[in-house]
Write a protein that holds these residues in place. Structure first.
Motif, PDB file in Angstrom:
ATOM      1  N   ALA A  74      42.076  49.416  34.372  1.00  0.00           N
ATOM      2  CA  ALA A  74      41.793  50.114  35.635  1.00  0.00           C
ATOM      3  C   ALA A  74      40.281  50.259  35.784  1.00  0.00           C
ATOM      4  O   ALA A  74      39.581  50.619  34.834  1.00  0.00           O
ATOM      5  N   ALA A  75      39.786  49.985  36.991  1.00  0.00           N
ATOM      6  CA  ALA A  75      38.335  49.982  37.207  1.00  0.00           C
ATOM      7  C   ALA A  75      37.715  51.346  36.922  1.00  0.00           C
ATOM      8  O   ALA A  75      36.570  51.433  36.473  1.00  0.00           O
ATOM      9  N   GLY A  76      38.487  52.417  37.153  1.00  0.00           N
ATOM     10  CA  GLY A  76      37.974  53.769  36.920  1.00  0.00           C
ATOM     11  C   GLY A  76      37.668  54.049  35.462  1.00  0.00           C
ATOM     12  O   GLY A  76      36.940  54.995  35.153  1.00  0.00           O
ATOM     13  N   THR A  77      38.210  53.246  34.565  1.00  0.00           N
ATOM     14  CA  THR A  77      37.972  53.470  33.131  1.00  0.00           C
ATOM     15  C   THR A  77      36.807  52.627  32.609  1.00  0.00           C
ATOM     16  O   THR A  77      36.479  52.685  31.429  1.00  0.00           O
ATOM     17  N   LEU A  78      36.154  51.848  33.476  1.00  0.00           N
ATOM     18  CA  LEU A  78      34.994  51.058  33.044  1.00  0.00           C
ATOM     19  C   LEU A  78      33.774  51.965  32.908  1.00  0.00           C
ATOM     20  O   LEU A  78      33.680  53.000  33.570  1.00  0.00           O
TER      21      LEU A  78
END
Ligand code: ATP
Ligand code: MG
Length: 235
Positions: free
Chosen positions: A132-136
């Motif tokens: 998920a992009a939010g965890t990058l």
């Protein structure tokens, strides 16, 4: 005529006159930096070019098309992509899904090839394609925002403060990729507070000061300009 011609833009937020007769141009193949302090009007300038804000007067012409009053999606179709300030990735979507969103103006048949190309530029994104992009991390999100913009195969890439909040290592990596994107034929308009980094890779630059262009010139010359050194380079 230059690839991008911005002429006498005046932009207001209600009573606040944010841009005063802002004019500048970007030639095909150039990296042009727009530098300036907090609140100078850099983001306002990019938003006016990309159709997110309406100018009260002035014009923006891109490759001969008057885009001053065109909506954002029409501007993307003409070959202009914007990497927004603060990245704005879709946090709940995966890396690959975010990248695919960037290609909404392109034929579906080209998706796989575009993805492959972006993954070559950003191997870290390929490794994380199902995450998920939010965890990058912040730097990875910047890469994703840039990769997403490149999925549209832009003729010109507009970047708003790609170095913001990143460690020096990531800043170096992002700027290397900007140089690669430029060498591969994409024209770049780079907005930065990090004047030193921006001037080190740009061909030319403009200085924006409280909504007005106060100076412009060859980037290497501006790096050695005493007033610029004092105001923007901390020297
Ligand atoms: N939505 C808004 N409503 C009212 N004023 C705004 C709005 N957005 C920006 N401004 C004002 O316009 C001016 C220019 O802001 P802008 O965001 O373009 O600056 P910037 O150069 O991008 O700054 P930064 O480096 O902090 O991102 C500032 O004075 C700001 O307060
Ligand atoms: Mg800004």
């Amino acid at each position: 005529m230059a690839m991008l011609e911005v002429k006498d833009l005046n932009v207001y937020y209600g009573m606040i006159h944010a841009l005063h007769d802002v004019s500048f141009s970007v030639e095909e193949g150039e990296v042009v930096a727009l530098i300036g302090a907090n609140g100078a009007g850099k983001t306002t300038t990019l938003h006016t070019i990309t159709g997110l804000l309406q100018a009260k007067s002035g014009s923006v012409v891109f490759e001969g098309h008057d885009i001053t009053r065109k909506p954002g999606h029409a501007i993307v179709r003409l070959g202009m992509s914007h990497v927004p300030e603060g990245r704005r990735v879709f946090a709940n979507l995966t890396v690959a899904e975010n990248l695919r969103m960037g290609a909404y103006t392109r034929p579906k048949s080209e998706m796989a090839a575009s993805l492959k190309e972006v993954y070559e530029w950003f191997p870290r994104l390929e490794e994380r394609r199902n995450q998920a992009a939010g965890t990058l991390s912040g730097g990875e999100q910047q890469m994703l925002a840039m990769g997403r913009a490149m999925m549209a195969k832009p003729r010109i890439l507009l970047m708003d403060e790609p170095s913001m909040g990143l460690s020096p290592l990531f800043v170096g990596e992002i700027f290397k990729i900007i140089e690669k994107v430029s060498s591969a034929g994409t024209t770049v308009l780079l907005v930065e507070q990090n004047a030193k980094k921006a001037l080190s890779i740009a061909d030319r630059a403009y200085v924006l000061e409280t909504g007005r262009i106060s100076k412009s010139g060859n980037a290497k010359e501006l790096l050695n300009d005493d007033a610029i050194k004092k105001a923007y380079l901390g020297e």
